[in-house]
Design an enzyme around this catalytic site. Structure first.
Site, mmCIF file in Angstrom:
data_model
loop_
_atom_site.group_PDB
_atom_site.id
_atom_site.type_symbol
_atom_site.label_atom_id
_atom_site.label_comp_id
_atom_site.label_asym_id
_atom_site.label_seq_id
_atom_site.Cartn_x
_atom_site.Cartn_y
_atom_site.Cartn_z
ATOM 1 N N ASP A 216 0.855 -1.186 0.000
ATOM 2 C CA ASP A 216 0.000 0.000 0.000
ATOM 3 C C ASP A 216 0.893 1.239 0.000
ATOM 4 O O ASP A 216 1.995 1.192 -0.545
ATOM 5 C CB ASP A 216 -0.967 -0.062 1.202
ATOM 6 C CG ASP A 216 -2.235 0.746 0.974
ATOM 7 O OD1 ASP A 216 -2.150 1.819 0.346
ATOM 8 O OD2 ASP A 216 -3.325 0.333 1.416
ATOM 9 N N HIS A 239 2.030 2.013 -3.278
ATOM 10 C CA HIS A 239 1.100 2.996 -3.836
ATOM 11 C C HIS A 239 1.638 4.426 -3.799
ATOM 12 O O HIS A 239 0.886 5.376 -3.950
ATOM 13 C CB HIS A 239 -0.256 2.915 -3.124
ATOM 14 C CG HIS A 239 -0.960 1.608 -3.348
ATOM 15 N ND1 HIS A 239 -2.203 1.328 -2.826
ATOM 16 C CD2 HIS A 239 -0.594 0.497 -4.045
ATOM 17 C CE1 HIS A 239 -2.572 0.100 -3.194
ATOM 18 N NE2 HIS A 239 -1.601 -0.425 -3.923
#
Ligand code: NAG
Ligand code: NAG
Ligand code: NAG
Ligand code: NAG
Ligand code: NAG
Ligand code: NAG
Ligand code: NAG
Ligand code: NAG
Length: 410
Positions: A216, A239
């Site tokens: 993430d 991310h």
């Protein structure tokens, strides 16, 4: 020669002067370090002694060459000593499976609260062994973070590695003066919500010279945070570096003075991202991303000012977190997505005073990518790239304005 001698005497004196406290070795408090026995109690005993010791700086020592199994554990301050050092050279592991966690519903595996001057240092590793949580597809709220540090002043984290957290790896909340350096964070690309570093309600945070490869956000900067300085961080997979998400459930968010420079995004989904919820309030302002290297990044520059998890935007939610004074200067490298710059701002509060310059990004086939903008007001010297972006209703009617950078035209 004499000067060198004097300096080295001085350095020795300073070092000796600093390491003046007691060292509390977890092995002397009964830790087994065999990776099987629960060492939580031994660590708590050692903590009690470290935190209760009267010296200026006391050290909780976790020696190398051993693996310590810890159940969810909380190291609480305040302490008698002005500063606590956690010398982490060994490996700390969580129970191997959720079925053997003493409390699988805990929000945190290892937490420190109200410990002044905490220094976490060493070549050791914490391993949250998160895979049994991931494979059950539990909601994020049902999985623990690996390391949570809250209510702290003068926190430093240096050298350690964190792997496979069930949720975010390192979370910093309500802290002032934080320095995080030379750390490694590692989790599979598809592991859910395994943010590298989460920051909230914290100021004067320096993160530098670190590597974050996870599933993430590499770093997420959440509400209540200001003066955040991120330098030379290698992200990817993951991310990217994200401001937000901010303003969920109408929250009044505040993030300001964020400076991200000399970072690399390597195969991340996003690079520099700002994400705010539809219906939120407050602001995200004075945020700079400078000198960023991209390697096959999907969305190198992305703002979503009216994020929603619903299919359609809700017309009754007529507010948004204001976004202003955001700079993207000096982006180089490759993107996978044609829309390399995507600024989706809300018509309610435009993205204001945006600067986008010196963007040298190409697609795999060597072509120039595109820019997609909604409700953006700003400036750039790159007429070709940014012509369509800036709102014609802005003070710079016609959109693109020549931009001067440190006196030099770029
Ligand atoms: C904690 O440490 C204090 C001394 O600092 C000691 O008196 C006390 O017994 C310790 N408590 C536990 C539970 O170890
Ligand atoms: C955890 O334990 C359960 C039940 O014993 C098992 O089905 C599962 O495969 C284990 N997961 C891991 C990652 O070892
Ligand atoms: C933080 O550290 C600085 C310098 O190292 C010191 O002056 C200051 O008092 C410390 N603050 C706290 C709250 O410990
Ligand atoms: C930001 O961090 C870098 C690297 O640690 C440092 O050189 C620089 O002085 C910092 N800037 C500010 C404003 O703190
Ligand atoms: C913007 O943030 C930087 C730190 O990144 C800070 O030095 C500067 O003073 C801020 N500017 C304003 C106008 O607040
Ligand atoms: C990017 O990541 C790949 C692995 O996915 C690695 O082999 C490569 O060295 C990285 N590139 C840089 C510049 O860090
Ligand atoms: C940008 O990065 C390059 C290479 O890392 C460095 O030489 C240069 O000083 C950086 N410029 C700024 C403005 O940070
Ligand atoms: C244009 O800008 C003015 C002043 O900022 C604002 O009042 C007006 O609503 C804007 N018009 C449109 C069509 O966005």
């Amino acid at each position: 020669m004499e000067t060198i001698l004097r300096i080295s005497i001085l350095i020795n004196f300073i070092c000796f002067g600093l390491v003046n406290g007691q060292i509390y070795n977890v092995l002397e408090f009964g830790a087994e370090g065999d990776g099987q026995t629960d060492d939580s109690n031994a660590f708590l005993q050692a903590w009690n002694a470290t935190c209760g010791g009267e010296e200026n700086i006391n050290t909780l020592f976790i020696p190398s060459g051993k693996t310590y199994l810890l159940q969810p554990i909380e190291f609480k301050g305040p302490c008698k000593s002005t500063s606590i050092k956690l010398q982490l050279d060994g490996i700390i592991v969580a129970p191997s499976n959720i079925t053997s966690w003493s409390n699988p519903k805990s929000q945190t595996w290892i937490s420190f609260s109200a410990v002044p001057g905490l220094m976490i240092d060493g070549s050791g590793t914490i391993n949250g062994r998160g895979s049994s949580f991931w494979e059950l597809s539990l909601k994020a709220s049902e999985r623990p973070r690996a390391l949570h540090i809250c209510n702290c002043n003068n926190l430093t984290i240096n050298g350690i590695t964190s792997i496979d957290s069930p949720k975010s790896h390192i979370s910093i909340k309500n802290c002032n003066y934080v320095a995080i350096s030379k750390i490694n964070i590692l989790a599979p690309e598809n592991s859910p919500n395994t943010d590298g570093i989460d920051i909230s309600y914290s100021t004067n945070v320096n993160i530098f010279d670190s590597t974050i490869q996870t599933g993430d956000d590499c770093i997420a900067i959440n509400t209540g945070s200001s003066s955040i300085n991120i330098t030379e961080v290698n992200c990817g997979p993951g991310h990217g570096i994200s401001v937000g998400s901010l303003g969920a459930d109408g929250e009044n968010a505040a993030v300001s003075d964020v400076y991200v420079t000399q970072c690399t995004f390597n195969k991340t989904t996003n690079g520099a991202r700002i994400k705010t919820w539809q219906g939120g309030q407050g602001y995200a302002r004075n945020i700079s991303f400078e000198n960023i290297t991209l390697i096959n990044v999907k969305n190198p520059i992305i703002i979503d000012q009216q994020y929603t998890d619903k299919v359609l935007l809700d017309a009754t939610k007529d507010s948004a977190v204001a976004i202003s004074s955001v700079k993207y200067v000096g982006f180089q490298g490759t993107t996978l997505n044609e829309d390399a710059i995507m600024l989706k701002c809300s018509a309610i509060t435009y993205c204001k005073d945006m600067v986008i310059d010196d963007i040298e990004v190409t697609m795999e086939n060597g072509e120039k990518p595109k820019v997609e903008c909604e409700n953006v007001e700003g400036e750039s010297s790159d007429n070709d790239l940014m012509r369509e972006c800036f709102n014609s209703n802005s003070t710079f009617s016609g959109g693109v304005r020549n931009y001067f950078y440190r006196g030099q035209r770029m």
